[in-house]
Every structure is written in structure tokens, then in C-alpha cells.
Design a protein around this motif. Structure first.
Motif, PDB file in Angstrom:
ATOM      1  N   TYR A 181     -17.208  30.216  41.417  1.00  0.00           N
ATOM      2  CA  TYR A 181     -16.574  30.934  40.345  1.00  0.00           C
ATOM      3  C   TYR A 181     -17.428  30.595  38.883  1.00  0.00           C
ATOM      4  O   TYR A 181     -17.000  29.272  38.188  1.00  0.00           O
ATOM      5  N   SER A 182     -17.725  31.155  38.034  1.00  0.00           N
ATOM      6  CA  SER A 182     -17.886  30.628  36.214  1.00  0.00           C
ATOM      7  C   SER A 182     -17.037  31.781  35.300  1.00  0.00           C
ATOM      8  O   SER A 182     -16.822  32.912  35.742  1.00  0.00           O
ATOM      9  N   CYS A 183     -16.568  30.627  34.584  1.00  0.00           N
ATOM     10  CA  CYS A 183     -15.829  31.599  33.729  1.00  0.00           C
ATOM     11  C   CYS A 183     -17.056  31.414  32.154  1.00  0.00           C
ATOM     12  O   CYS A 183     -17.067  30.140  31.916  1.00  0.00           O
ATOM     13  N   VAL A 184     -17.100  32.521  31.663  1.00  0.00           N
ATOM     14  CA  VAL A 184     -17.717  32.637  30.423  1.00  0.00           C
ATOM     15  C   VAL A 184     -17.373  33.307  29.040  1.00  0.00           C
ATOM     16  O   VAL A 184     -16.249  34.066  29.771  1.00  0.00           O
ATOM     17  N   GLY A 185     -18.236  32.657  28.261  1.00  0.00           N
ATOM     18  CA  GLY A 185     -17.550  33.053  26.676  1.00  0.00           C
ATOM     19  C   GLY A 185     -18.923  33.619  25.942  1.00  0.00           C
ATOM     20  O   GLY A 185     -19.619  32.326  26.030  1.00  0.00           O
ATOM     21  N   LYS A 186     -18.786  34.386  25.493  1.00  0.00           N
ATOM     22  CA  LYS A 186     -19.940  34.694  24.707  1.00  0.00           C
ATOM     23  C   LYS A 186     -19.824  35.480  23.364  1.00  0.00           C
ATOM     24  O   LYS A 186     -19.050  36.323  23.426  1.00  0.00           O
ATOM     25  N   ASN A 187     -20.144  34.964  22.369  1.00  0.00           N
ATOM     26  CA  ASN A 187     -19.948  35.927  21.022  1.00  0.00           C
ATOM     27  C   ASN A 187     -21.210  36.449  20.408  1.00  0.00           C
ATOM     28  O   ASN A 187     -22.499  35.533  21.270  1.00  0.00           O
ATOM     29  N   GLY A 247     -17.951  27.809  32.542  1.00  0.00           N
ATOM     30  CA  GLY A 247     -17.620  26.414  32.969  1.00  0.00           C
ATOM     31  C   GLY A 247     -17.374  27.092  34.527  1.00  0.00           C
ATOM     32  O   GLY A 247     -17.189  28.173  34.606  1.00  0.00           O
ATOM     33  N   THR A 248     -17.782  26.260  35.581  1.00  0.00           N
ATOM     34  CA  THR A 248     -17.416  26.475  36.590  1.00  0.00           C
ATOM     35  C   THR A 248     -16.761  26.230  37.732  1.00  0.00           C
ATOM     36  O   THR A 248     -15.902  24.481  37.111  1.00  0.00           O
ATOM     37  N   ILE A 249     -15.950  26.281  38.772  1.00  0.00           N
ATOM     38  CA  ILE A 249     -14.493  26.305  39.229  1.00  0.00           C
ATOM     39  C   ILE A 249     -15.344  26.071  40.634  1.00  0.00           C
ATOM     40  O   ILE A 249     -15.732  27.543  40.783  1.00  0.00           O
ATOM     41  N   VAL A 250     -15.520  25.528  41.427  1.00  0.00           N
ATOM     42  CA  VAL A 250     -14.965  25.856  42.928  1.00  0.00           C
ATOM     43  C   VAL A 250     -14.232  25.797  44.070  1.00  0.00           C
ATOM     44  O   VAL A 250     -13.097  24.975  43.513  1.00  0.00           O
ATOM     45  N   LEU A 251     -13.574  26.874  44.359  1.00  0.00           N
ATOM     46  CA  LEU A 251     -12.818  27.139  45.702  1.00  0.00           C
ATOM     47  C   LEU A 251     -12.888  26.871  46.633  1.00  0.00           C
ATOM     48  O   LEU A 251     -14.035  26.887  47.442  1.00  0.00           O
ATOM     49  N   PHE A 252     -12.361  25.625  46.961  1.00  0.00           N
ATOM     50  CA  PHE A 252     -12.494  24.970  49.025  1.00  0.00           C
ATOM     51  C   PHE A 252     -10.947  25.456  49.774  1.00  0.00           C
ATOM     52  O   PHE A 252      -9.573  25.887  48.935  1.00  0.00           O
TER      53      PHE A 252
END
Length: 470
Positions: A340-346, A353-358
């Protein structure tokens, strides 16, 4: 000839009458000049034949200076003895303006009022006082010579800001310089003090010059009209308070927000997160950015933005330029085990940033059971039991000892991280269920018997050898 002379005499008589009338009118006009400050100085004692010249008027008390805050009433008091037929005049001395004479107000100012108590105490009142009323006021008696006394009116004004000369909320790019300004007025002249609303030190994190006159590093307050910051960083961002005070209640303050613009920076406290099937898990990330960024989650592989629904829920909490972004996944299934990617945009940029769920096995609450069977486990054996017994390759046979079966069960249990204590592992046989404690005791008894037998045989052999040699 006689008529001609009579005509001249008549004309001369008319002229004399006109001169008398003009003289009388002039005297009357001079008398009316009593209403001006100049006429008061021209009066003399012979104009008051009934005055007792042995008891001239005088001031019984000295007028006192008065200090009053703008908007409030003020009163001057003049105490006179032996006034007689004289009159008291009130004059704005610094502006040479006659305000009142006797009981009559001369000035066209509705805020002025005069009064007297008996023939001794005379008062001048202004209500409400304005800042322009500040000055010197005189109480004057039209005696000969004229006598007077004066007092000063000090009008104080609480501090207030001059809006068009005071900074408003300001944004600046990181590493640029900025100058904040606060202009305040009042009487006495107010002083200006700067501080941060969060009570942090000013310029605590960079070598900036924070004063128009000197370098102030890591200070709580800064004095002066200007607050100069150079090479600003995101840690400078926040609300600055400009406080004006002059000793007159109340001090005033103005909030000025300083925003430091920089592109988003995303970091994840945990890059890998585990969850069992059908469980619930929460992913977290931190986004630093200003201006305020748009923050969202998406599946990395499909780039599909995740929206709130019965399965997914997101939340954002902020503190200054930091934003904590969370994603909660309910009823986790196999399709959810991905990145999953957490995205911040201005307006400046975008970061993620990426987090892997296992998957992790769900902790077991059942006692592990080992069956004494020679054939592979049947299809009815549950998944957890398969974890304990292993597959057909590693299954135990009936010839294996109880100790081997126990060790094998412990190995399988620990390898799947079920963390089941040994006392919860049981062995199932045709005679019943044997716990590990019972098994340990039986093995201990067997070992003791074998040890005693060995010692007995050894003792007999040694005894036989000794008898033979003797």
C-alpha cells in the motif's frame, strides 16, 4: 446772512449729537468685550464702584493636574474667595480659546459643561474625554490685575495597532528571509514584544538574525517593531504574537501566522505489517508538507485510490506541518496481502511511502494433539493440526518412540510460531491421552531402573574379579 449763519449752527449741532451717539456706542461695544479673553485683561477697578477693594479675590486652593483615560469624564475645580461681582472664566491656555464665562459655555463643544457650588467652587467638566483634549486649562478671574491658575490634562490612550502598518499572515519559501512588522500607538508610546504562541524559543533551530539591531538566538522574546528572520526553515513555521503595552490597561496582541513552504516528505514507521486472515489491521504514515497536502492511500500495484467504505476507513490528524495518515482494513482476506502507498501531494510536489501487508498465522487457543498413527493424516484433520503433525513426508510412524513424537510436535509447533508451551502438548494413544508430564515421569522411572541394573551388574563383575585374583 443771518439765515446762513443759523444753518451752519444747526449743522454743527447735528454733528455734535452724532459724535455723542458714536461715543456712547463705542463705550457699549467696549463693555461687551468682557466676553473675550482680551477684554478681561482691559477691565479696571473703576468699572466696579461697588467692589470692596480691601477684599480682593484670590484662589483658596491650587488646581491639580489630572490624568484620565480616553473615553472617560474629567473635572477641573477652581476654589475662589472674595469673588464679589467678578466672574470666573475657563480658558484652553495652550490654544488661546475661551471655553466658558460665568455660567455660560462659549465654546461650541457639547462635551463641555460648567457649574458652581455657592460662590466659591467652580467646575469645568468634559465628558467623554478625547485624545485631542490633552493640554493646559486655566481658571481666570477678571480682577485688576487679572489673576489665574492652570492645570494640565493628561489623556492616556491604551495601545492599539495601526493595521495598514502591521503584517498579516505571511507565507515564505524555505531558506528565504522574512520581516514581520507590528506598529502600535497609544499614550504613552507603547513598546512591542514578540513571542511564539507555542512558547517555543524564537530561532531555536537555525542561525538567523532575529532583531533589527542584534542577533538573538534561542530567546523567548524579542523587542522592537520588526521581527527579522533569515534562512527560515520549516521549524520556524507557527503563530507569532505581537504584544503592545504602555502601562494602560489593557495590553493588546496580534496573531501573525508564518507559513514556510516546502514539498511533501513521507515516512512510514513500519514498512512491513503482518495480519491474520479475517483480522483487522491499521497502517500508519507521516506526511510533512506546507501548504496543506492532499493525503490518501492506494494499492501500489493497481494505483487505485482507496475510499472509505465498510472494509476500508482512513483518517488524517494534523499538528502544524505534520499529518498522520492511517488506513484501517477490516476482515482481511488473501487479496489484501499486498503493498500500500501513502501519498502526500501539494502545489510544490508529490511524495509517497510504501507499506507491505503480509499474512501471519492466527494464534491457536487449542491444545496440540499428536496421534499414534502410521498413515498420513486424513482430510478431516484441521489446518492447525496439520501444522503440528506435518505433511506425509514428515509424519511420525508407529515405531517412533514417545520421546521422538514429543520432540517432533514441539518442533512443528515452534516452527509455526504458535508458541504453545510443552505442558499443553498431549500425546494421544489407544490407551488414552498422556501428558508430557506423565511421559517425563515414565521416562525418568525407566532411566532410574536402567541405571540401578547397570550398577548392579558392574558391582558383580568387580566382586568376581577380586575373588579370582585373590
Amino acid at each position: 446772512m443771518l439765515i446762513h449763519k443759523s444753518g451752519k449752527l444747526f449743522i454743527q449741532l447735528i454733528l455734535n449729537i452724532q459724535n455723542i451717539i458714536l461715543f456712547t456706542y463705542t463705550n457699549n461695544c467696549l463693555a461687551k468685550e468682557y466676553n473675550s479673553i482680551d477684554s478681561i485683561n482691559s477691565l479696571n477697578e473703576k468699572d466696579f464702584p461697588n467692589e470692596d477693594y480691601n477684599n480682593k479675590p484670590y484662589f483658596a486652593e491650587i488646581m491639580s493636574n489630572v490624568t484620565v483615560q480616553v473615553g472617560r469624564p474629567v473635572k477641573f475645580q477652581c476654589v475662589v474667595e472674595n469673588l464679589g461681582t467678578r466672574q470666573v472664566a475657563w480658558v484652553r491656555k495652550d490654544k488661546h480659546t475661551l471655553l466658558a464665562l460665568g455660567k455660560e459655555v462659549i465654546s461650541k463643544n457639547s462635551r463641555i459643561d460648567v457649574s458652581n457650588h455657592t460662590d466659591k467652587i467652580f467646575s469645568l467638566k468634559l465628558d467623554p474625554v478625547r485624545e485631542e483634549d490633552r493640554g493646559e486649562y486655566m481658571c481666570q478671574i477678571n480682577s485688576s490685575p487679572v489673576i489665574d491658575q492652570s492645570a494640565f490634562l493628561r489623556v492616556t490612550v491604551p495601545p492599539y495597532f495601526v493595521e495598514d502598518q502591521t503584517s498579516s499572515d505571511t507565507d515564505v519559501d524555505e531558506n528565504d528571509s522574512v520581516s514581520l512588522r507590528c506598529t502600535a500607538r497609544g499614550f504613552p508610546a507603547p513598546t512591542i514584544e514578540w513571542r511564539r504562541e507555542d512558547k517555543e524559543s524564537i530561532d531555536a533551530l537555525s542561525p538567523s538574525s532575529i532583531s533589527s539591531s542584534s542577533d538573538n538566538k534561542n530567546v523567548r522574546t524579542v523587542q522592537g517593531t520588526f521581527l527579522n528572520l533569515s534562512q527560515v526553515r520549516r521549524q520556524h513555521m507557527g503563530v507569532y504574537l505581537c504584544i503592545a503595552s504602555n502601562g494602560i490597561p489593557n495590553s493588546v496582541s496580534k496573531r501573525i501566522f508564518l507559513g514556510v513552504k516546502f514539498p511533501p516528505l513521507v515516512w512510514t514507521p513500519l514498512q512491513r505489517v503482518g495480519s491474520p486472515l479475517n483480522g483487522e489491521v491499521t497502517l500508519n504514515c507521516i506526511v510533512d508538507a506546507y501548504p496543506k497536502p492532499d493525503c490518501y492511500w492506494m494499492k501500489t500495484s493497481t494505483r487505485q485510490i482507496i475510499l472509505d467504505n465498510s472494509k476500508y476507513s482512513t483518517s488524517i490528524t494534523s499538528n502544524s506541518f505534520k499529518y498522520e495518515v492511517t488506513l484501517t482494513i477490516k476482515n482481511v482476506d488473501y487479496q489484501d496481502f499486498t503493498s500500500y502507498s501513502c501519498v502526500g501531494k501539494n502545489v510544490l510536489s508529490e511524495a509517497s511511502g510504501t507499506i507491505v501487508l503480509f499474512e501471519i498465522p492466527r494464534p491457536s487457543t487449542q491444545r496440540a494433539v499428536i496421534n499414534s498413527i502410521t498413515s498420513p493424516p486424513s482430510k478431516e484433520v484441521t489446518k492447525n493440526r496439520k501444522n503440528y503433525l506435518g505433511n506425509t513426508k514428515n509424519s511420525l510412524n508407529s515405531d517412533s518412540s514417545d520421546k521422538e513424537k514429543l520432540n517432533f510436535a514441539s518442533f512443528k509447533t515452534n516452527s509455526y510460531k504458535n508458541d504453545i508451551p510443552s505442558e499443553q502438548i498431549t500425546m494421544q494413544t489407544e490407551d488414552g491421552v498422556t501428558t508430557t508430564d506423565d511421559l517425563t515421569e515414565s521416562m525418568a522411572d525407566s532411566s532410574s531402573k536402567e541405571l540401578i541394573t547397570s550398577w548392579s551388574i558392574g558391582f558383580l563383575i568387580v566382586s568376581h574379579l577380586m575373588i579370582t585374583f585373590n
